[in-house]
Design an enzyme around this catalytic site. Structure first.
Site, PDB file in Angstrom:
ATOM      1  N   GLU A 145       0.823  -1.231   0.000  1.00 41.81           N
ATOM      2  CA  GLU A 145       0.000   0.000   0.000  1.00 41.81           C
ATOM      3  C   GLU A 145       0.848   1.268   0.000  1.00 41.81           C
ATOM      4  O   GLU A 145       0.571   2.208   0.739  1.00 41.81           O
ATOM      5  CB  GLU A 145      -0.954  -0.016   1.203  1.00 41.81           C
ATOM      6  CG  GLU A 145      -1.852  -1.242   1.228  1.00 41.81           C
ATOM      7  CD  GLU A 145      -2.886  -1.246   2.357  1.00 41.81           C
ATOM      8  OE1 GLU A 145      -2.824  -0.382   3.249  1.00 41.81           O
ATOM      9  OE2 GLU A 145      -3.781  -2.120   2.306  1.00 41.81           O
ATOM     10  N   GLU A 253      -5.330 -11.006  -1.619  1.00 42.56           N
ATOM     11  CA  GLU A 253      -6.155 -10.848  -0.391  1.00 42.56           C
ATOM     12  C   GLU A 253      -7.646 -10.860  -0.717  1.00 42.56           C
ATOM     13  O   GLU A 253      -8.419 -10.067  -0.186  1.00 42.56           O
ATOM     14  CB  GLU A 253      -5.798  -9.529   0.315  1.00 42.56           C
ATOM     15  CG  GLU A 253      -4.340  -9.380   0.660  1.00 42.56           C
ATOM     16  CD  GLU A 253      -4.001  -8.115   1.446  1.00 42.56           C
ATOM     17  OE1 GLU A 253      -4.924  -7.455   1.966  1.00 42.56           O
ATOM     18  OE2 GLU A 253      -2.811  -7.789   1.538  1.00 42.56           O
TER      19      GLU A 253
HETATM   20  C1  XIL Z   1      -5.614  -6.626   8.122  1.00 41.16           C
HETATM   21  C2  XIL Z   1      -5.924  -7.807   9.011  1.00 41.16           C
HETATM   22  O1  XIL Z   1      -6.792  -8.676   8.307  1.00 41.16           O
HETATM   23  C3  XIL Z   1      -6.549  -7.345  10.302  1.00 41.16           C
HETATM   24  O2  XIL Z   1      -6.662  -8.427  11.218  1.00 41.16           O
HETATM   25  C4  XIL Z   1      -5.747  -6.225  10.941  1.00 41.16           C
HETATM   26  O3  XIL Z   1      -6.479  -5.685  12.020  1.00 41.16           O
HETATM   27  C5  XIL Z   1      -5.414  -5.125   9.948  1.00 41.16           C
HETATM   28  O4  XIL Z   1      -4.818  -5.691   8.799  1.00 41.16           O
HETATM   29  N1  XIL Z   1      -4.573  -4.901   3.485  1.00 41.16           N
HETATM   30  C6  XIL Z   1      -3.501  -5.646   3.900  1.00 41.16           C
HETATM   31  C7  XIL Z   1      -3.646  -6.532   5.069  1.00 41.16           C
HETATM   32  O5  XIL Z   1      -2.458  -5.665   3.240  1.00 41.16           O
HETATM   33  O6  XIL Z   1      -2.450  -6.674   5.794  1.00 41.16           O
HETATM   34  C8  XIL Z   1      -4.747  -6.083   5.973  1.00 41.16           C
HETATM   35  O7  XIL Z   1      -4.930  -7.055   6.983  1.00 41.16           O
HETATM   36  C9  XIL Z   1      -6.036  -5.832   5.210  1.00 41.16           C
HETATM   37  C10 XIL Z   1      -5.815  -4.777   4.175  1.00 41.16           C
END
Ligand code: XIL
Length: 331
Positions: A145, A253
């Site tokens: 990100e 994801e």
């Molecule tokens: C999220 C997790 O799923 C949560 O448990 C945590 O509170 C925050 O992070 N993008 C990403 C992930 O790259 O690392 C994130 O994961 C969700 C959004």
């Protein structure tokens, strides 16, 4: 036990054994899930993750603040647990992630404006973690990100890293990771770059520049946290243009949430959406796999109020129609 009862037990056992699992069909491209270390103590979760998936990503356990609570104090316990689980179940392991604008330990956050020191701790951190897991990680999300929303300016998100280190911090991160673990595939990962748009156009330009300069970048990960009906219509086209640059691409994801309360109709549409996402990867040889961000609604992180039920299995581990839909798209 009577002969009748014994036969029933045997027949049910047989059904359990021959029941198809997603990973059995995912031979050319992996199917992965995010794993949460705390959930592995739930026997059903523990059994299903390894039975259905042949790749794993740590949901939070390899983020900077999770690993290095204060400078030089590392706690690899939960992350090591996940790597061991993946090895026991013959799963690939993705690493996630060295640099992210969230989950930065306070000691590093406090170095805002101090270029020399921040450069040093970033390098120390990446080297230490990549070396610890060397040989066990298939691919690292080196940076997560880091793009800004509209592709303007130098295309990178404002914040600690850009403000203090300047735009070359991304290239440096890739070089540092590569030096520590030369066999891991190194990815840039982001959201909002699933389809063709200003943000993914900006990434495309950056990746071309980095490749031309010899930066060791090997892959682009698109997160794909979608709302119902929101799978980008240009997902396939967009993944393909990055693959055509000579990179691996992956959906990293995936989940598809709908507005609660759910209904049979919403579940059916969700199945179509999941199918669309998997089919976008299917026909691109360099699309190496799809990872879902969690597989059961029982342990699912919802960051969009009023929406939910985004995973393939419900909170009681009952498969939704999306499971069958996805299975058809696996190769
Ligand atoms: C999220 C997790 O799923 C949560 O448990 C945590 O509170 C925050 O992070 N993008 C990403 C992930 O790259 O690392 C994130 O994961 C969700 C959004």
């Amino acid at each position: 036990m009577s002969l009748f009862k014994t036969s029933i037990v045997l027949v049910s056992l047989l059904f359990v054994c021959i029941e198809a699992h997603l990973r059995d069909k995912a031979k050319q491209k992996y199917i992965g899930t995010a794993l949460a270390a705390h959930a592995l103590s739930d026997p059903e979760y523990n059994q299903m993750a390894g039975a259905e998936f042949n790749s794993a990503s740590p949901e939070n356990e390899m983020k900077w603040a999770a690993l290095e609570t204060s400078r030089g104090h590392y706690n690899f316990g939960d992350a090591d647990k996940l790597v061991a689980y993946a090895q026991q179940h013959d799963m690939k392991m993705r690493g996630h992630t060295f640099l992210w604008h969230r989950r930065i330990p306070a000691y590093a956050e406090a170095l805002h404006g101090n270029k020399a020191e921040l450069e040093k701790v970033v390098k120390e951190h990446i080297t230490k973690v990549a070396t610890h897991f060397k040989g066990k990680i298939y691919a690292w999300d080196v940076v997560n990100e880091v793009l800004n929303e509209d592709g303007s300016g130098n295309k990178l998100r404002k914040g600690l890293f850009l403000d203090t280190l300047g735009p070359s911090y991304v290239e440096e991160a890739f070089r540092t990771a590569h030096a520590a673990d030369p066999n891991a595939k190194l990815y840039i990962n982001d959201y909002g770059i699933e389809g063709k748009n200003k943000k993914s156009d900006a990434l495309y330009e950056l990746v071309k520049e980095w490749k031309a300069k010899g930066v060791p970048i090997h892959g682009v990960g698109v997160q794909a946290h979608f709302r119902e009906g929101g799978v980008a219509s240009t997902l396939h086209e967009n993944l393909k243009r990055f693959a055509d640059l000579g990179l691996d691409v992956a959906i990293t994801e995936l989940n598809i949430r709908y507005k609660l309360p759910g209904s049979a109709d919403k579940k059916a549409k969700q199945a179509q959406d999941y199918e669309k996402a998997f089919s976008a990867c299917k026909t691109i040889p360099r699309c190496v796999g799809v990872t879902v961000w969690g597989f059961t609604d029982k342990y699912s992180n919802i960051f969009d109020k009023g929406y939910g039920e985004q995973e393939l299995w419900d909170q009681h581990y009952k498969p939704k129609s999306a499971v069958n839909a996805v299975e058809k798209e696996l190769i």
